[in-house]
Write a protein that holds these residues in place. Structure first.
Motif: not given
Lengths: 366, 520, 319
Positions: A203-229
């Motif tokens: 279940f958590m696999v699904f939740v995390i996949w959804w969070l990273m791909k489909k939500t604003t928080l996931g978008f923020e996490i990926r953005s900060v990870g790739m380029n914090e500045d």
């Protein structure tokens, strides 16, 4: 030119890494006078041959999926959470502690309550590192390593001093209604330690996949990870993102620990070293290149290696540590993916030119 | 020595030098000859292949084919050391200096004098450096750390570093990019002095004026090929420019007269400190009106970055006020500032402006992803993002092959256009543009300048910060000069000459101009 | 116990426990000054401990009292070879430094116990060595009144050697050509490359020195404290050395000072119960103290800027 972060991708690198890792293991077995083929056969039959073994494989993969998800979510935000084992231990302790503290609560409250306490404890432990990184710029690699040992010795002190009456080394088992293992599952898998935690993991696999791909928080996490500045420039709060990703990461690791406390062992005891599920979870995630679906397969592979490894040392003199050598080698090759990709591209080129040559010779025959 | 010089004519000669990176031909059969005592210009646009060529001469890159001859003999350069041994030295555009080493350590690094057991002998090196520094009038503070000395001194360190290695062939890669006009003049004098000592000098530049001032000859390259080598005495800048770009270009920017409106940005007594608690901006006052471009001239490192970061919410403000459209946005978050009508073309597009590993849609949505229609609550709405991205990319002529490709795959010009599209499509009432055309070719520069001017015509206020004085002069209605964290003078563009701006940039006072520079 | 005995016990246990950390943390500072982050020190120590114990078990008859000293050297050599994995991975194969270091930490105990089982008929730990690195007195210095008794009698010679090594390392980094060049590739590899310095060579030097000193550190741990090899011989000392190096701001002498401080904290955990004032403090606080102090120190005193500028990045030479 300097390179700071190498991003992973594709499935060929993990597959080649697994193969090369097995080759390294085989070479070491050959050098020490063992037959690698027979050992590998024993390994896989030992892991997949009986319902019991399969149950153990899934049981062993259950916490790894969670800690691996934890590593991957922090890594997406650009943090190297080396503190999974300490966070898992905190979660393990908290889940068992809660279950032991309220033995009379009904199962539908006690079990979820214990699981949630595990997650919260893990989140708290990683949150310290996240907070220090966000507000003081302290390297999370160092703080999480230090927190690992504080967790280890602190947990041991609590087990001995608080959870047991007479300085004993292990607590009693948690109440039956707080256990994830059930007679049904034990019967199903020939008395293995397989438990319901696997459902939580999937279940958590699904939740995390959804969070990273489909939500604003996931978008923020990926953005900060790739380029914090750039994320800061775009108006994202890097502090908030750092802390939320570390909290999520620790919560997942804590869940992984709760799986040990409520499922695998059903109690907690004095550990002489940090639990393996931390660094193994990191390895699982690296092998899966952080991909949530990949993590399932990667964790199952680790389960097979760990459980099957026991069979190696039963049916021959080969020490079961050979499995850990294979795992370390696999991660070595995953890390060195640049050289693997380089060699693949070289092979492709020479393959192409070979084709060209054979085509031209064909042409010549006409 | 003399006899040797009569045996051959050229200090260094390149014959059909070619460099390929994969399928890309960066240098295509380039031939050049430079005599001792000559200053030879190398002119070309950004991306024309100048730096690749010089990296081959300095042993950093290996040619794919072709020959290099030094003093008439063919040489093969396998490392920087080979080049050094042959007397070739390069002053890099991005200084190759270790920040926390002293000036002395940087100069001796690589050819250290040592006594027994490899112990550094600093005294001997010092003596030699002091001699060189006297001989060429290049002042140095040998015991200071690089991080503490001015950009001008860092460049002098680079020059001494090359001379310390007994170089006879000196390559200067865009050496004036970071200097004030006065420092540029000094540098050009140094170049002449070096040439008169019999050194062969290659001066890489895209500044026609400098080449005209010192170069004997200039080779023009375009897209990796030599277009021509000309004698500078009888070549006009216009001809050079045309050869460089391949078409007639107009360096004059047409600024239509626009009626300026109310004050959009009002900064009063701003003070900003950096992480080390050093004051980087202080007592800074500046007002920009609607329909006005204010160009901020200054040498890199005089507080521009900190000013911009403070204005855009990326750095805390110690003191002072920032009003945008009469709204107090002192110390507001970047998001709030963006939502209040501020667009920002950042200094370093790859570091601040874009996330290179993300695709075009994600980059175009970076500031708006959290508001409708691009998301509802926690949920992203990719369709709306794609639609918006398509529109702005076509409006601003960004060339791409697929929306899902990573921004890192775009050319520098298209990356910058993407940022401009994103920022200007929101029609910001204040645009802060920092070095908006750095590293771009002339075509992209023209496009971006025209977009900035268009924003001005639409009645927006623009703060243009550029280390290229020429750009500031081309675009600005008003020029303010920043030195040591504060504005040391400002006036209408036409009221300030280049040398006056240069003096202000260096922190000098202007005689007889007090009324002009404070009349606003 | 009288004050004198307490003092000399505190000093000697402090030195005994800090000696492994001193060597390893100095090793770490060489690696990081060359630009390679080394979180694999833990694994290097494991390998050093393993190889020196195996050497001692088999060779003590041949070499007698000098065995442990040769054992340290053996640990260093094997540690150097082991660190080669990290060097190749990070310098040539562009592996993330943390991942590669973690591989060392995963590999070392696996390999160590695998080989232990292989050599000692399936047992997961070795027997105890007969010639440990015992405490001894330092001639002449121990004759100094009071100080001699506290510092130089019944003490760890190897810790004093470590202190000398830290001073030598500091001098080496600061005053020699080798040191200048090593630091230059960690600060600005492109600049070093442009003046003809081989970035790869000096980075290899940095990593291999850390392997040598880390191997010695692990060997000291085994030869003077645990006296055998098992999975728990090295339990976090490598990470603690890493922390000591950062605590010491990447300066070998600073790292040594931090290592002595950590050794002191560990010694309190052991002899604390004999010291009246602190006898009541539960033991686990002393166990936790070094880790807790490291975090506090990191947050309070050490800024980000202290690490070498190019630390943790991979340099790729253009061709």
């Amino acid at each position: 030119m300097r390179i700071k972060k190498v991003r992973l991708g594709g499935i060929s690198v993990p597959l080649i890494s697994i193969f090369l890792g097995l080759v390294v293991g085989a070479i070491i077995m050959l050098l020490s006078g063992f037959n690698p083929l027979i050992n590998y056969l024993n390994l896989f039959s030992g892991a997949l041959g009986t319902p019991n073994a399969i149950g153990e494989v899934f049981r062993s993969a259950t916490p790894l999926i969670l800690t691996a998800l934890g590593f991957s979510i922090a890594n997406s935000a650009g943090f190297f959470n080396v503190g999974l084992s300490g966070q898992a231990l905190a979660g393990w302790l908290a889940s068992v502690w809660f279950a032991l503290a309220f033995p009379h609560l009904p199962g539908f409250i006690l079990l979820p309550g214990s699981i949630i306490m595990g997650a919260l404890a893990g989140a708290f432990w990683s949150g310290i590192a996240g907070f220090l990184r966000a507000y003081f710029g302290t390297s999370e690699v160092i703080t999480t390593i230090m927190l690992n040992y504080i967790s280890l010795y602190g947990t041991n002190a609590i087990v001995k001093g608080v959870l047991t009456s007479s300085d004993a080394d292990s607590t009693p088992l948690v109440p039956i209604q707080a256990r994830l293992r059930t007679p049904f599952l034990e019967k199903l898998t020939g008395n293995s330690t397989f438990h319901w935690g696997i459902v939580i993991s999937f279940f958590m696999v699904f939740v995390i996949w959804w969070l990273m791909k489909k939500t604003t928080l996931g978008f923020e996490i990926r953005s900060v990870g790739m380029n914090e500045d750039a994320a800061r420039y775009a108006g994202m709060s890097t502090k908030k993102t750092i802390i939320s990703s570390m909290l999520l990461s620790g919560a997942l690791a804590g869940l992984g620990g709760a799986m040990e406390g409520l499922g695998n062992f059903q109690n907690i005891f004095v550990n002489t070293s940090l639990p393996d599920i931390g660094f193994d979870g990191m390895s699982v995630s690296l092998l899966a290149t952080g991909n949530p679906i990949g993590i399932i397969f990667s964790a199952l592979l680790f389960g097979i290696l760990k459980i099957g490894g026991l069979n190696i040392s039963i049916s021959s003199n080969t020490p079961s540590e050979i499995v850990n050598i294979v795992i370390a080698s696999v991660i070595f090759f995953v890390g060195a993916n640049y050289i693997i990709q380089y060699l693949i591209s070289k092979m492709k080129i020479s393959h192409k030119s070979a084709k060209l040559i054979s085509n031209s010779t064909k042409g010549g025959h006409k | 020595m003399k006899q040797e010089q009569t045996n051959h004519n050229y200090a260094i000669e390149m014959k059909n030098l070619t460099k390929k990176f994969g399928n890309f031909v960066a240098n295509d059969r380039i031939s050049m000859k430079i005599k001792s005592g000559e200053i030879h210009g190398l002119l070309g646009e950004n991306g024309a292949g100048k730096t690749t060529l010089m990296n081959m001469l300095s042993g950093i890159l290996k040619p794919s084919s072709g020959q290099i001859l030094v003093n008439g003999k063919e040489v093969h350069l396998n490392s920087a050391k080979d080049a050094t041994n042959l007397g070739i030295g390069m002053v890099h555009q991005h200084f190759m200096l270790v920040q926390n080493f002293t000036v002395l350590e940087n100069i001796m690094l690589g050819i250290e004098n040592t006594s027994l057991f490899g112990i550094l002998n600093r005294q001997e090196a010092k003596r030699k450096i002091v001699n060189l520094s006297k001989k060429y009038g290049l002042k140095l503070d040998l015991n200071a750390k690089i991080e503490d000395v001015s950009v001008g001194m860092q460049q002098r360190v680079e020059i001494i570093k090359v001379l310390y290695r007994n170089a006879d062939i000196l390559i200067f890669d865009e050496p004036t990019a970071v200097l004030t006009p006065q420092e540029v003049d000094e540098l050009l004098e140094t170049l002449k002095l070096l040439a008169s000592e019999g050194k062969a000098i290659i001066l890489i530049s895209h500044k026609l004026k400098e080449l005209k001032a010192v170069a004997n000859k200039t080779t023009i390259i375009r897209r990796g090929k030599v277009i021509d080598t000309v004698d500078m005495k009888n070549t006009s800048p216009e001809v050079l420019a045309e050869m460089m770009v391949g078409r007639k270009i107009n360096f004059q920017r047409e600024r239509k007269s626009v009626k300026t409106g109310k004050a959009v940005l009002k900064i009063t007594n701003l003070k900003v400190i950096n992480e080390q608690k050093i004051v980087k901006v202080h007592d800074l006052n500046l007002t920009i009106h609607a329909g006005e471009i204010v160009g901020l001239a200054g040498i890199d490192g005089n507080g521009q970055s900190e000013l911009v970061k403070a204005l855009t919410g990326l750095k805390p403000i110690e003191n002072g006020k920032v009003l945008i459209n009469d709204k107090d946005l002192t110390g507001a978050s970047p998001r709030k500032i963006t939502h209040n009508g501020v667009g920002h073309i950042p200094e370093d597009r790859q570091r601040f402006g874009l996330i290179l590993q993300m695709n075009l849609v994600e980059n175009a949505s970076l500031q708006v992803y959290n508001q409708p229609p691009y998301s509802h609550g926690l949920f992203l709405e990719p369709k709306a993002m794609v639609k918006m991205t398509k529109e702005i990319l076509s409006d601003y002529d960004v060339r791409y092959s697929d929306l899902s490709e990573n921004v890192g795959a775009l050319s520098g010009g298209n990356q910058q256009k993407l940022i401009i599209a994103r920022e200007l499509s929101r029609n910001p009432s204040l645009l802060i543009a920092v070095n908006p055309t750095r590293g771009l070719d002339v075509g992209a520069v023209e496009f971006i300048h025209s977009q900035i001017l268009k924003a001005r015509e639409m009645g927006n206020a623009i703060l243009l910060i550029s280390y290229e004085l020429e750009e500031v002069q081309q675009l600005s209605d008003r020029i303010a000069v920043i030195h040591d964290g504060t504005i040391v003078g400002q006036a209408k563009n036409e009221d300030l000459t280049e040398s006056e701006i240069g003096l202000l940039m260096a922190g000098e006072k202007l005689e007889n101009k007090e009324e002009v520079i404070h009349a606003h | 116990m009288d004050l004198m005995t307490i003092l000399s016990t505190v000093v000697s246990t402090t030195l005994i426990y800090s000696a492994p950390l001193i060597f390893t943390s100095i090793g770490g500072s060489f690696s990081e000054h060359s630009g390679i982050v080394n979180v694999g020190l833990e694994g290097i120590m494991v390998i050093g401990a393993f190889s020196s114990i195996v050497f001692s078990l088999f060779m003590s008859k041949t070499f007698g009292w000098i065995t442990p000293w040769i054992g340290l050297f053996v640990g260093g050599i094997i540690g150097t070879l082991f660190s080669l994995i990290h060097a190749v991975a990070t310098i040539n194969w562009r592996t993330d430094h943390i991942i590669s270091g973690t591989v060392l930490n995963l590999m070392a105990p696996a390999l160590g116990i695998y080989l232990t089982k292989l050599i000692f008929d399936g047992k997961g730990q070795t027997g105890f060595i007969s010639q440990p690195l015992a405490s001894s007195k330092i001639p002449f210095l121990s004759k100094i009144p009071i100080i001699g008794k506290i510092f130089f009698e019944n003490t760890s010679i190897v810790a004093y050697i470590g202190i000398l090594v830290s001073i030598f390392s500091w001098w080496l980094l600061k005053y020699t050509r080798f040191g200048l060049r090593l630091r230059s590739v960690g600060e600005h590899p492109e600049a070093a490359d442009s003046v003809g310095i081989s970035v790869y060579f000096y980075r290899y030097c940095g990593v291999l020195i850390s392997g040598f000193l880390g191997g010695i550190g692990g060997a000291i741990m085994a030869e003077s404290i645990t006296l055998n090899f098992s999975g728990t011989t090295i339990a976090g000392q490598g990470f603690m050395s890493l922390a000591a190096m950062i605590f010491g701001k990447w300066n070998p002498i600073g790292a040594m000072g931090a290592a002595v401080f950590f050794g002191f904290a560990q010694s309190l955990a052991i002899i604390g119960k004999y010291i009246p004032i602190i006898a009541k403090i539960p033991n686990y606080w002393f166990t936790i103290a070094p880790y807790l102090i490291t975090i506090i120190v990191l947050v309070a005193f050490v800024g980000k800027s202290q690490a070498p500028a190019a630390d943790g990045s991979t340099f790729v030479k253009s061709k």
